[in-house]
Design an enzyme around this catalytic site. Structure first.
Site, short mmCIF file in Angstrom:
data_model
loop_
_atom_site.label_atom_id
_atom_site.label_comp_id
_atom_site.label_asym_id
_atom_site.label_seq_id
_atom_site.Cartn_x
_atom_site.Cartn_y
_atom_site.Cartn_z
N GLU A 463 -6.48 -13.70 -7.35
CA GLU A 463 -7.31 -12.75 -6.67
C GLU A 463 -7.12 -11.86 -7.77
O GLU A 463 -5.63 -12.05 -8.41
CB GLU A 463 -6.05 -12.12 -6.02
CG GLU A 463 -6.05 -11.01 -5.69
CD GLU A 463 -5.27 -10.10 -4.54
OE1 GLU A 463 -5.45 -8.70 -4.60
OE2 GLU A 463 -4.80 -10.79 -4.03
N ASP A 536 -2.05 -11.97 -3.57
CA ASP A 536 -0.88 -11.34 -2.88
C ASP A 536 -0.57 -11.71 -1.82
O ASP A 536 -1.12 -11.34 -0.75
CB ASP A 536 -1.11 -9.61 -3.59
CG ASP A 536 -1.28 -9.91 -4.81
OD1 ASP A 536 -0.92 -11.00 -5.88
OD2 ASP A 536 -2.00 -8.96 -5.54
N ASP A 538 0.12 -8.84 0.63
CA ASP A 538 0.43 -7.46 1.41
C ASP A 538 -1.27 -7.83 1.96
O ASP A 538 -1.87 -9.14 2.19
CB ASP A 538 -0.07 -7.06 0.07
CG ASP A 538 -1.03 -7.14 -1.16
OD1 ASP A 538 -0.89 -6.66 -2.47
OD2 ASP A 538 -2.21 -8.23 -0.69
N ASP A 540 -3.81 -6.25 1.10
CA ASP A 540 -5.86 -6.26 0.41
C ASP A 540 -5.26 -7.99 0.88
O ASP A 540 -6.63 -9.01 0.14
CB ASP A 540 -5.11 -6.15 -0.98
CG ASP A 540 -4.87 -4.01 -0.45
OD1 ASP A 540 -5.08 -3.82 -1.98
OD2 ASP A 540 -6.20 -4.05 0.48
#
Length: 682
Positions: A463, A536, A538, A540
């Site tokens: 990412e 990640d 999180d 997103d």
């Protein structure tokens, strides 16, 4: 259902705390020294060195000694005026004790003791004491050597290993009435600093060398007794900033060293006797610069005697003036740029001007405003325009005839070449972007492929570019390929086949794997044995992972059915204790590891956990250990069930984060069972 009553937070008058004396520094050391690692430890040394340099800059000292002792203590000695030893009128103790125990106490707040200095916050020596387990200060003044020690911030005296609290100065010996100076030796408090924190000799050496360039004639000795053999160096400069530019220059010179100086006045409001009053300040600007035939840039900036590695208003003024003077006076009429001039593309930008630039900028004025106690960036607004005018005026004169004609012509040619190269490079990029998004090999241009393909190889989908860089450096390039995602992955759950095939990220994935898509997908033709998703931890990252799984579920299903798709599990927290690295994937696991590590005498507050907000925050070694090294990483195999759940999740992301407000409103109304619907503003 009715909203639950709020629990009492205990926020009342008793919850308001005040921190006395040096407690504020110990409670929040990062506010004063930037952190509790090596950088913070080194900052304590800078505070004491800066005090000595200020004495030298004021004409009261010409020698400083810095000594690293074997017991991990540090000593800084100067032959300045010596910290005053008389009784302080308000505190009724010696001025020396006040300086070492009171924040914002010193001789640098008015215009009496120092006209312009580096340590203007008045917390330097006291912060060193606040973060030391032990400190001994000796002052040569009034024909005697006076000593005051501190044990855990308590003033007194040591007799051997014994300590006796006292506010009285100890008169050590008689000396020549003409001899003055200060010696401060401190032992850092290792309950505050990270166990692995250390002071790097090279870093201190560089800082000291730069200090001598700021104060010509100042002699600084650096002694390191920590190693088996005594290491000692001496630094002295006579030429100031010119010597610094010579010292930093590499390669052949395009110009000689250009010296620019000027003095301007400015006004600012400061509190005087409790009232904001407009005062006039003098600001002296000193600049030395030259261009070399290379491409590297070295720009050093200083305020009074303090390096400002993060720049500030003085550096902004310098950079603006440099670009403006070159565009206004040096480049107009340059034959090399004639074609670009017709398209109005012949002006230099900052990157062009900085190619091969070596410069040093110093401003000297009273009471500068720094952004933060660590004094890494100047914030005084008026300095920007002052530096701009001095530099622009000086360079313009140099271009107009004060500089050697051959040097001016060489610089003009260098700037023109830099502009031509930049414009040509941008055009090549534009042409490549328009022509195709794939390289000559038929593979995506952004794919960092591996050398060997087959069952033991893997494609890591990363990412963003921030994580792709460390991933490329930390991978085993023989069997690991990196494909960074730079755009939005199409939502295959609702997109048409044409929309999927037109999506750049989906197209890049299909091409890299090399096995086709949809019904034509051939598992045996896949170039990689595994697909590993690195996202990640999180919201997103979860969204991207869901979109990728949905895409694979719809168009590359045999990969999931064969169990060849994985997700890396990077840790949320990491810490290093006694040379061993510990990783935690949840808050609960972090607490469990902390509890295990504190079973002995180790305190929980001394265990410094680092929380990763994303893969891009990890350095090469951390990312390699978390996601690349088969010996240390944790991979989770993703199944068809995971893909089906991801498809449902991607639909939910679309409802909650998509552009259809009506769908989101209906979902919130239908599912807000914890709230009174009549109270919702929908």
């Amino acid at each position: 259902m009715a909203a639950a009553k709020k629990k009492s937070t205990g926020y009342d008058a008793d919850a308001i705390q005040t921190l006395e004396g040096l407690d504020a520094v110990r409670k929040r050391p990062g506010m004063y020294i930037g952190g509790t690692g090596s950088q913070g430890l080194e900052h304590l040394v800078w505070e004491l060195i800066d005090n000595g340099v200020d004495e030298a800059a004021s004409g009261h000292a010409n020698r400083i000694e810095v000594v690293f002792h074997r017991d991990r203590s540090i000593e800084v000695i100067d032959n300045g005026r010596g910290i005053p030893i008389g009784k302080h009128k308000k505190r009724k103790v010696s001025a020396l004790e006040v300086v070492l125990t009171e924040l914002h106490a010193g001789g640098k707040f008015g215009s009496g003791a120092y006209g312009a200095s580096g340590g203007l916050h008045g917390v330097g020596a006291s912060v060193v004491n606040a973060l030391s387990a032990k400190l001994v200060a000796e002052v040569d003044r009034q024909g005697s050597t006076w000593r005051l020690a501190f044990n855990e911030r308590v003033a007194g005296h040591f007799t051997g290993a014994k300590f006796k609290a006292s506010h009285e100065l100890e008169k050590v010996k008689r000396i020549s009435p003409n001899k003055t100076g200060t010696r401060i030796r401190f032992w850092p408090d290792w309950d505050i600093f990270d166990p692995e924190a250390s002071i790097d000799y090279g870093t201190v050496r560089d800082r000291i060398a730069r200090a001598t360039f700021l104060v010509p004639g100042l002699r600084i000795t650096l002694t390191d007794k920590r190693t088996g053999s005594k290491n000692q160096e001496e630094f002295l400069s006579r030429g100031g900033l010119k010597d610094l530019v010579e010292y930093e220059s590499n390669g052949d010179s395009v110009t000689k060293v250009i010296l620019l100086t000027g003095i301007e006045t400015f006004e600012e409001k400061v509190p005087v006797n409790g009232k904001m009053t407009t005062v006039e300040r003098d600001c002296v600007v000193d600049v030395a610069l030259r261009w070399t035939d290379g491409y590297e840039t070295s720009v050093s900036s200083f305020v009074n005697t303090v390096p400002t590695p993060d720049g500030g208003t003085h550096l902004s003024g310098f950079e603006r003036a440099l670009t403006r003077a070159i565009n206004d006076k040096l480049l107009p009429g340059t034959k090399k740029l004639a074609k670009l001039a017709k398209a109005d593309k012949d002006r230099a930008i900052k990157d062009d001007v900085h190619e091969g630039l070596v410069a040093a900028i110093k401003v000297t004025f009273p009471e500068p405003q720094f952004r933060g106690q660590t004094k890494r960036e100047l914030g005084t607004p008026a300095i920007q325009s002052i530096v701009y005018e001095v530099v622009k005026t000086g360079l313009t004169k140099w271009f107009d005839g004060e500089g050697p004609k051959s040097h001016v012509n060489s610089l003009r040619d260098k700037m023109a070449t830099a502009i031509l190269n930049r414009v040509a490079s941008r055009q090549v990029l534009e042409n490549n972007r328009k022509a195709a998004s794939f390289g000559s090999s038929g593979m995506p241009a952004k794919l960092a492929d591996c050398r060997n393909h087959g069952p033991d190889s893997e494609l890591l989908i990363v990412e963003g570019d921030s994580a792709a860089g460390p991933a490329k450096l930390g991978r085993d390039s023989s069997n690991m390929a990196i494909l960074p995602l730079r755009g939005k992955v199409v939502n295959a759950a609702k997109a048409t086949v044409k929309q999927v095939l037109d999506n750049a990220e989906a197209q890049a994935l299909f091409t890299a794997v090399g096995a086709g898509s949809g019904d034509a997908f051939d598992l045996d033709a896949a170039r990689y044995g595994r697909i590993v998703i690195l996202c990640d931890a999180d919201v997103d990252g979860s969204h991207i992972r869901c979109l990728l799984l949905t895409l694979m579920h719809r168009y590359m299903r045999p990969l999931l059915e064969a169990g060849r798709v994985y997700a890396a599990q990077p840790p949320l927290f990491t810490t290093k204790v006694s040379g061993e690295t510990y990783r935690a994937f949840t808050d609960l696991e972090k607490e469990q590891i902390t509890a295990e590590l504190t079973k002995g005498n180790r305190k929980a507050e001394n265990i410094r956990w680092q929380r990763f907000k994303g893969l891009g925050e990890m350095n090469v070694d951390e990312l390699a250990a978390a996601a690349l090294d088969p010996e240390t990483r944790i991979l989770r195999r993703l199944t068809m069930r995971d893909a089906q759940e991801a498809e449902e999740a991607s639909k939910m992301f679309e409802v909650l984060m998509g552009s259809n407000v009506e769908n989101r409103r209906n979902f919130l109304v239908e599912n807000s069972t914890l709230f009174d619907r009549d109270a919702l503003d929908v």
